[in-house]
Design an enzyme around this catalytic site. Structure first.
Site, PDB file in Angstrom:
ATOM      1  CB  CYS A 114      -7.553   0.406 -30.365  1.00 36.24           C
ATOM      2  SG  CYS A 114      -5.867  -0.042 -29.956  1.00 36.24           S
ATOM      3  CG  HIS A 250      -8.398  -0.186 -34.435  1.00 32.93           C
ATOM      4  ND1 HIS A 250      -7.613   1.050 -34.412  1.00 32.93           N
ATOM      5  CD2 HIS A 250      -7.954  -1.087 -33.909  1.00 32.93           C
ATOM      6  CE1 HIS A 250      -6.594   0.672 -33.653  1.00 32.93           C
ATOM      7  NE2 HIS A 250      -6.576  -0.569 -33.213  1.00 32.93           N
ATOM      8  CG  ASN A 280      -2.929  -0.240 -33.565  1.00 31.67           C
ATOM      9  OD1 ASN A 280      -3.576   0.916 -33.572  1.00 31.67           O
ATOM     10  ND2 ASN A 280      -3.292  -1.611 -32.952  1.00 31.67           N
TER      11      ASN A 280
END
Length: 323
Positions: A114, A250, A280
């Site tokens: 990520c 993020h 996500n």
């Protein structure tokens, strides 16, 4: 005069299939309300059968090129941040290079889960400052839908597919933090925390795995480390949170986003949030949010933007950019 890596174009791409929370109610003991309350996610996009990470990346890249008024051969390098490449090798980046019709330069992938886009952006900045490249296409792209365990309600409802891209170009500035472009970066990792977020399979183990996560532990590390890296990157640029126009984090979980903003002393009105629509998307989430933020009219030329991300490894970092 100082050389800076300036953003000259951005774009994104999302697969056509939209998956609302209600779709998971058919196979899991969960609900739209439960998912929203714990993550802030309302829907996400899943790639179609046969649609690969390099496909998503190429479409986002072309949109960024169009935004910048450039063609593929104006680019010197492509960096793709991804944990879900089409093949073990070659890199997704070389596949994007071919799909764009780019016949010069070089391309490679970066894998920091990520946090991948922050690591890729830092590498692109270094390539420009060192004179290795003048224009770098930096892409985050993922098809996380392919590595989810659809019997695990704690993880499979959180992730989605998508891609975002930025073009960085070397331009001269005055050498102050009023310059446009990347002003500072901060990268970190700590391999001792591998077991709280990982995929339980890979090439050298000759297994096909699924994403595994200890949510509470990830949350605890995320808020602390994201605030720390954002503050460090600002300090590296000689700036503070008072100078920030936008935080583009993020997009993992709305509670992590809110907790980090609070630690930085910034209101949510200064945070670009897309997690409700995309879930996500791992390495794609920051460039997706940057592109959407620009599209919405939030991020404007001259704005000071802080991006920060944390992913498996653990790996985390931040980049300060004047748009």
């Amino acid at each position: 005069m100082t050389l800076r890596a300036v953003v000259t174009g951005c774009g994104h791409y999302l697969p056509e299939r939209v998956v609302p929370n209600s779709e998971f109610e058919q196979s899991l003991e969960t609900s739209d309300e439960w998912i929203r309350a714990r993550s802030g996610i309302e829907r996400r996009h899943f790639a179609a059968d046969g649609e690969t990470t390099s496909d998503l990346a190429s479409k986002a890249a072309q949109n960024a090129l169009d935004d910048a008024g450039l063609n593929a051969d104006d680019i010197d390098a492509i960096i793709v941040a991804t944990s879900t490449p089409d093949l073990t090798f070659p890199s997704a980046a070389t596949m994007v290079q071919a799909k764009l019709g780019m016949t010069r330069g070089f391309a490679f992938d970066v894998q920091a889960v990520c946090a991948g886009f922050v690591f890729a952006l830092t590498n692109a900045n270094a390539l420009i400052l060192s004179g290795q490249a003048k224009r770098v296409l930096v892409i985050g792209a993922e098809t996380f839908s392919r590595i989810l365990d659809y019997t695990d309600r704690s993880t499979c409802v959180l992730f989605g597919d998508g891609a975002g891209a930025l073009i960085l170009e070397g331009q001269t500035g005055e050498g102050s933090n009023e310059d446009r472009g990347v002003l500072s970066t901060d990268l970190n990792s700590d391999g001792r925390h591998r077991d709280i977020l990982y995929v339980d399979g890979g090439v050298s183990t000759q297994t096909t795995g699924h994403l595994k996560m200890e949510g509470r532990e990830v949350f605890r590390h995320a808020v602390e480390k994201l605030a720390q890296t954002a503050s460090q990157a600002l300090e590296n640029a000689g700036l503070t949170s008072d100078d920030v126009d936008w935080v583009v984090p993020h997009q993992a979980n709305i509670r992590i986003i809110q907790g980090t903003a609070k630690k930085l002393g910034l209101p949510m009105e200064q945070v670009v949030v897309t997690v409700q629509d995309h879930g996500n998307t791992s390495a794609a989430s920051i460039p997706l949010a940057l592109s959407v933020g620009k599209e919405r009219g939030q991020i404007k030329t001259g704005d000071l933007v802080v991006t920060e991300a944390i992913g498996g490894g653990l790996a985390w970092g931040a980049v300060v950019i004047r748009w």
